[in-house]
Design a protein around this motif. Structure first.
Motif, PDB file in Angstrom:
ATOM      1  N   LEU A 108       0.826  -1.194   0.000  1.00 23.66           N
ATOM      2  CA  LEU A 108       0.000   0.000   0.000  1.00 23.66           C
ATOM      3  C   LEU A 108       0.867   1.254   0.000  1.00 23.66           C
ATOM      4  O   LEU A 108       2.016   1.229   0.454  1.00 23.66           O
ATOM      5  CB  LEU A 108      -0.895   0.015   1.245  1.00 23.66           C
ATOM      6  CG  LEU A 108      -2.017  -1.023   1.302  1.00 23.66           C
ATOM      7  CD1 LEU A 108      -2.506  -1.205   2.740  1.00 23.66           C
ATOM      8  CD2 LEU A 108      -3.178  -0.621   0.398  1.00 23.66           C
ATOM      9  N   VAL A 109       0.284   2.347  -0.459  1.00 23.09           N
ATOM     10  CA  VAL A 109       0.958   3.641  -0.454  1.00 23.09           C
ATOM     11  C   VAL A 109       0.621   4.415   0.817  1.00 23.09           C
ATOM     12  O   VAL A 109       1.475   5.070   1.417  1.00 23.09           O
ATOM     13  CB  VAL A 109       0.556   4.470  -1.700  1.00 23.09           C
ATOM     14  CG1 VAL A 109       1.109   5.882  -1.617  1.00 23.09           C
ATOM     15  CG2 VAL A 109       1.031   3.774  -2.976  1.00 23.09           C
ATOM     16  N   CYS A 110      -0.652   4.326   1.258  1.00 21.85           N
ATOM     17  CA  CYS A 110      -1.092   5.083   2.426  1.00 21.85           C
ATOM     18  C   CYS A 110      -2.386   4.497   2.970  1.00 21.85           C
ATOM     19  O   CYS A 110      -3.020   3.641   2.332  1.00 21.85           O
ATOM     20  CB  CYS A 110      -1.269   6.561   2.091  1.00 21.85           C
ATOM     21  SG  CYS A 110      -2.530   6.880   0.824  1.00 21.85           S
ATOM     22  N   LEU A 111      -2.768   4.989   4.138  1.00 22.62           N
ATOM     23  CA  LEU A 111      -3.987   4.561   4.818  1.00 22.62           C
ATOM     24  C   LEU A 111      -4.856   5.772   5.134  1.00 22.62           C
ATOM     25  O   LEU A 111      -4.346   6.876   5.335  1.00 22.62           O
ATOM     26  CB  LEU A 111      -3.640   3.830   6.117  1.00 22.62           C
ATOM     27  CG  LEU A 111      -2.793   2.559   5.984  1.00 22.62           C
ATOM     28  CD1 LEU A 111      -2.186   2.181   7.331  1.00 22.62           C
ATOM     29  CD2 LEU A 111      -3.618   1.416   5.421  1.00 22.62           C
ATOM     30  N   PHE A 112      -6.182   5.541   5.195  1.00 23.62           N
ATOM     31  CA  PHE A 112      -7.135   6.588   5.552  1.00 23.62           C
ATOM     32  C   PHE A 112      -8.048   6.055   6.650  1.00 23.62           C
ATOM     33  O   PHE A 112      -8.488   4.903   6.599  1.00 23.62           O
ATOM     34  CB  PHE A 112      -7.990   6.990   4.351  1.00 23.62           C
ATOM     35  CG  PHE A 112      -7.216   7.509   3.166  1.00 23.62           C
ATOM     36  CD1 PHE A 112      -6.864   8.849   3.091  1.00 23.62           C
ATOM     37  CD2 PHE A 112      -6.847   6.663   2.133  1.00 23.62           C
ATOM     38  CE1 PHE A 112      -6.156   9.336   1.996  1.00 23.62           C
ATOM     39  CE2 PHE A 112      -6.140   7.137   1.036  1.00 23.62           C
ATOM     40  CZ  PHE A 112      -5.791   8.479   0.971  1.00 23.62           C
ATOM     41  N   GLY A 113      -8.353   6.895   7.634  1.00 25.63           N
ATOM     42  CA  GLY A 113      -9.228   6.490   8.729  1.00 25.63           C
ATOM     43  C   GLY A 113     -10.500   7.316   8.777  1.00 25.63           C
ATOM     44  O   GLY A 113     -10.491   8.499   8.463  1.00 25.63           O
ATOM     45  N   PRO A 114     -11.639   6.712   9.210  1.00 22.45           N
ATOM     46  CA  PRO A 114     -12.921   7.412   9.303  1.00 22.45           C
ATOM     47  C   PRO A 114     -13.123   8.035  10.675  1.00 22.45           C
ATOM     48  O   PRO A 114     -12.156   8.218  11.438  1.00 22.45           O
ATOM     49  CB  PRO A 114     -13.914   6.267   9.063  1.00 22.45           C
ATOM     50  CG  PRO A 114     -13.245   5.099   9.751  1.00 22.45           C
ATOM     51  CD  PRO A 114     -11.752   5.294   9.558  1.00 22.45           C
ATOM     52  N   GLU A 115     -14.373   8.356  11.020  1.00 22.42           N
ATOM     53  CA  GLU A 115     -14.687   8.807  12.381  1.00 22.42           C
ATOM     54  C   GLU A 115     -14.178   7.769  13.381  1.00 22.42           C
ATOM     55  O   GLU A 115     -14.156   6.574  13.090  1.00 22.42           O
ATOM     56  CB  GLU A 115     -16.194   8.999  12.561  1.00 22.42           C
ATOM     57  CG  GLU A 115     -16.545   9.587  13.923  1.00 22.42           C
ATOM     58  CD  GLU A 115     -18.030   9.831  14.132  1.00 22.42           C
ATOM     59  OE1 GLU A 115     -18.384  10.396  15.186  1.00 22.42           O
ATOM     60  OE2 GLU A 115     -18.835   9.461  13.270  1.00 22.42           O
ATOM     61  N   HIS A 116     -13.757   8.233  14.533  1.00 19.29           N
ATOM     62  CA  HIS A 116     -13.149   7.418  15.598  1.00 19.29           C
ATOM     63  C   HIS A 116     -11.692   7.067  15.307  1.00 19.29           C
ATOM     64  O   HIS A 116     -11.019   6.493  16.152  1.00 19.29           O
ATOM     65  CB  HIS A 116     -13.935   6.126  15.871  1.00 19.29           C
ATOM     66  CG  HIS A 116     -15.394   6.349  16.111  1.00 19.29           C
ATOM     67  ND1 HIS A 116     -15.858   7.017  17.222  1.00 19.29           N
ATOM     68  CD2 HIS A 116     -16.493   6.017  15.374  1.00 19.29           C
ATOM     69  CE1 HIS A 116     -17.188   7.083  17.156  1.00 19.29           C
ATOM     70  NE2 HIS A 116     -17.592   6.493  16.050  1.00 19.29           N
ATOM     71  N   GLY A 117     -11.212   7.412  14.116  1.00 19.52           N
ATOM     72  CA  GLY A 117      -9.823   7.130  13.773  1.00 19.52           C
ATOM     73  C   GLY A 117      -9.614   5.699  13.308  1.00 19.52           C
ATOM     74  O   GLY A 117     -10.444   4.822  13.528  1.00 19.52           O
ATOM     75  N   MET A 118      -8.478   5.465  12.684  1.00 16.48           N
ATOM     76  CA  MET A 118      -8.208   4.128  12.160  1.00 16.48           C
ATOM     77  C   MET A 118      -8.101   3.090  13.265  1.00 16.48           C
ATOM     78  O   MET A 118      -8.333   1.901  13.057  1.00 16.48           O
ATOM     79  CB  MET A 118      -6.912   4.143  11.337  1.00 16.48           C
ATOM     80  CG  MET A 118      -6.890   3.084  10.251  1.00 16.48           C
ATOM     81  SD  MET A 118      -5.344   3.033   9.369  1.00 16.48           S
ATOM     82  CE  MET A 118      -4.329   2.073  10.477  1.00 16.48           C
ATOM     83  N   TYR A 119      -7.772   3.547  14.473  1.00 19.46           N
ATOM     84  CA  TYR A 119      -7.592   2.615  15.595  1.00 19.46           C
ATOM     85  C   TYR A 119      -8.800   2.597  16.535  1.00 19.46           C
ATOM     86  O   TYR A 119      -8.777   1.919  17.554  1.00 19.46           O
ATOM     87  CB  TYR A 119      -6.313   2.977  16.364  1.00 19.46           C
ATOM     88  CG  TYR A 119      -5.115   3.131  15.455  1.00 19.46           C
ATOM     89  CD1 TYR A 119      -4.549   2.028  14.811  1.00 19.46           C
ATOM     90  CD2 TYR A 119      -4.568   4.381  15.198  1.00 19.46           C
ATOM     91  CE1 TYR A 119      -3.471   2.167  13.952  1.00 19.46           C
ATOM     92  CE2 TYR A 119      -3.481   4.531  14.339  1.00 19.46           C
ATOM     93  CZ  TYR A 119      -2.941   3.422  13.722  1.00 19.46           C
ATOM     94  OH  TYR A 119      -1.870   3.563  12.862  1.00 19.46           O
ATOM     95  N   GLY A 120      -9.852   3.360  16.219  1.00 23.53           N
ATOM     96  CA  GLY A 120     -11.089   3.319  16.965  1.00 23.53           C
ATOM     97  C   GLY A 120     -11.051   3.958  18.335  1.00 23.53           C
ATOM     98  O   GLY A 120     -11.947   3.743  19.148  1.00 23.53           O
TER      99      GLY A 120
END
Length: 382
Positions: free
Chosen positions: A47-59
């Motif tokens: 992968l090149v990068c990661l994106f996270g939603p509400e609460h963040g990628m780690y919750g």
């Protein structure tokens, strides 16, 4: 045992190989053995990068809290960009998309309109369509089954990030099916591919998949929480605690002014299917009524297939309002044009004096029946 899209990536090498890939994911995007899905994916297709939603990628971030970008993910060394309040805002920046050929989406959501992971999915679809980039959804089961529909259809003037598309509250689609629906209905022209699950049937709840539950955010610790959430989340639009700051968020509802024993008796007399109410005493350690002794009820789902969370939540809300009319309040507008309860409900029923509960629920049932027919064209599973 149900295999999710992330568990089948080895079968789809031609789809991923040789592409610059970014992934939208969160703590709920796990493999069958509960490994972070993005770690497994990165080992096979870098992968090149990661994106996270509400609460963040780690919750770990709270509901509604802006999530900052993370410099690097410790497991992969990849940069993590927030799609909920970071530099990107809630969309992937066009210059970021220029570095990618495709975006992969892998999140287990709740099958509930106002849980915002699907709002992020729809925004990313728009971004990919505008940039001519491919979107690949690694599909997961609809956790509340793919058959039952509940609640009213979102009215356009109440569209928001907790209601990003005209769906019913409990909409009975997987993320992949929802993406197909939106792409077709809105004529987005998004280059969309869904990697489907195997072994899932529409009538099955998440608890019947054989898979282990990974809480998608701190407020949804168990599947039992997800089961009641489509109805009891409505209390976020009131001064009644929805149980945040207790061991049973969304399963325990009450306030300092409520008589829990009286409310339990009243609710059990309603004869609502698949649920029993017991009196509860609690003192939230965070959120609404922090540090204040509260009374209310605890919901016990006795038959998950018969249980109707939206009907239950609406009935409970009306009964509390009727029993304690002087103390009950809607959440203040705080200068906003719409009450938060209206954004959650997706309609204006609660902007002034609400209709009788029977009338509201009857109108919502008509919406649900129409939506159930509409969504059938996009079913990927039997």
């Amino acid at each position: 045992m149900v295999k999710c899209g992330i568990d089948r990536i080895g079968e789809f090498g031609a789809l991923f190989r040789g592409k610059r890939l970014g992934m939208v994911t969160s703590v709920s995007g796990v493999t069958l053995d509960l490994r972070p899905g993005y770690v497994k994916f990165h080992e096979v297709y870098p992968l090149v990068c990661l994106f996270g939603p509400e609460h963040g990628m780690y919750g770990k971030d709270g509901a509604g809290e802006d999530v900052d970008d993370v410099a690097r993910d410790s497991a992969t060394g990849l940069p993590v960009y927030s799609l909920y309040g970071g530099e990107e805002g809630r969309h992937i920046a066009p210059e970021r998309l220029e570095t990618l050929d495709a975006v992969v989406y892998d999140i287990q959501d709740l099958g509930t309109r106002f849980y915002t992971f699907i709002s992020t999915l729809l925004y990313v679809m728009e971004d990919c369509a505008a940039a001519g980039r491919e979107l690949i959804v690694l599909d997961r089961p609809a956790p509340l089954d793919g058959v039952t529909v509940e609640g009213g259809l979102l009215e356009p003037e109440y569209r928001s990030f907790v209601g990003a598309y005209p769906l019913c509250i409990r909409y009975g689609l997987t993320a992949g099916e929802l993406a197909c629906m939106v792409n077709a209905e809105q004529k987005l022209g998004c280059r969309l591919t869904v990697v489907p699950c195997t072994g899932w049937e529409r009538t099955r709840l998440f608890s019947e998949t054989g898979n282990l539950w990974m809480m998608p955010s701190m407020g949804i610790p168990h599947f039992s929480t997800a089961l009641v959430y489509p109805g009891t989340c409505l209390f976020e639009g009131t001064n009644v605690s929805e149980g945040r700051g207790t061991a049973c968020p969304f399963e325990m509802i009450g306030a300092p002014f409520v008589d829990g024993a009286a409310l339990a008796v009243t609710m059990n007399r309603e004869g609502l299917p698949g649920v029993i109410f017991t009196a509860a005493c609690f003192t939230p350690y965070a959120s609404k009524h922090k540090g204040e002794p509260c009374e209310g009820v605890l919901l016990h789902v006795s038959d998950a297939h018969a249980f109707r969370p939206v009907r239950t939540g609406v009935t409970l809300l009306y009964r509390i309002r009727e029993m304690w009319p002087r103390q009950f309040r809607w959440k203040p507008r705080d200068g906003k044009p719409r009450r938060f309860i209206s954004l959650l409900a997706g309609c204006g029923a609660f902007e002034d004096e609400p209709p009788a509960p029977e009338a509201l629920l009857a109108a919502w049932e008509a919406d649900s029946a129409a939506f159930a027919r509409r969504k059938a064209a996009y079913h990927l599973y039997k």
